[in-house]
Scaffold this active site. Structure first.
Site, PDB file in Angstrom:
ATOM      1  N   CYS A  16       3.386  -0.549   1.868  1.00  0.00           N
ATOM      2  CA  CYS A  16       3.631   0.145   0.611  1.00  0.00           C
ATOM      3  C   CYS A  16       2.699   1.352   0.606  1.00  0.00           C
ATOM      4  O   CYS A  16       1.656   1.329   1.258  1.00  0.00           O
ATOM      5  CB  CYS A  16       3.354  -0.775  -0.571  1.00  0.00           C
ATOM      6  N   CYS A  90       9.219   1.460  -1.682  1.00  0.00           N
ATOM      7  CA  CYS A  90       8.398   2.598  -2.098  1.00  0.00           C
ATOM      8  C   CYS A  90       8.693   3.853  -1.290  1.00  0.00           C
ATOM      9  O   CYS A  90       7.981   4.842  -1.387  1.00  0.00           O
ATOM     10  CB  CYS A  90       6.923   2.235  -2.007  1.00  0.00           C
ATOM     11  N   CYS A  94       8.053   3.986   8.474  1.00  0.00           N
ATOM     12  CA  CYS A  94       7.214   3.414   9.518  1.00  0.00           C
ATOM     13  C   CYS A  94       7.740   3.866  10.866  1.00  0.00           C
ATOM     14  O   CYS A  94       8.930   4.144  11.004  1.00  0.00           O
ATOM     15  CB  CYS A  94       7.283   1.886   9.489  1.00  0.00           C
TER      16      CYS A  94
END
Length: 139
Positions: A16, A90, A94
């Site tokens: 997050c 959120c 990645c």
């Protein structure tokens, strides 16, 4: 079938942006409810200075102490070393590595909310964690 010494434990990374609420609660639940059978990490792309106090209080109601947790920065290594990478609704991105399982859990942001507002988020996370444990530890 239980995980043996010769079998690598599955590992999960919760991501997050601030690593201060949702990802910390998810990591705490997975650590607690998996009894050490799953390796757990959490991180954020822009970690906060401290964990959300309302999240700490909501988890304390469940008997889980997050008061000593510290938000951590997301690293490529953390993603590479994890079998499952879960973002917390959120919008964080990645690094993508082949062979990893990626999920995005759409969860309300507990930032700036009181414990009464954090409880439903906590309970949603707990239900998702219980499902995740069942999937990862299925024989």
């Amino acid at each position: 079938m239980s995980i043996t010494e010769t079998t690598k434990k599955p590992s999960v990374l919760f991501v997050c942006v601030h690593n201060a609420g949702r990802s910390q609660m998810a990591a705490a639940y997975l650590t607690s409810l998996s009894d050490g059978a799953i390796e757990v990490r959490s991180a954020g792309s822009a970690p906060a200075d401290s964990v959300n106090p309302a999240a700490v209080a909501a988890m304390a109601e469940e008997g889980i102490d997050m008061s000593t947790e510290i938000p951590k920065v997301l690293t490529t290594d953390a993603v590479r070393e994890s079998d499952v990478v879960i973002t917390m609704g959120c919008g964080d991105s990645c690094p993508i590595f082949p062979g990893k399982r990626y999920e995005d859990w759409e969860l309300e942001d507990p930032a700036g909310q009181g414990v009464d507002s954090v409880r439903p988020i906590r309970d949603d996370i707990k239900a998702r964690i219980q499902t995740l444990i069942a999937e990862l530890l299925a024989s």
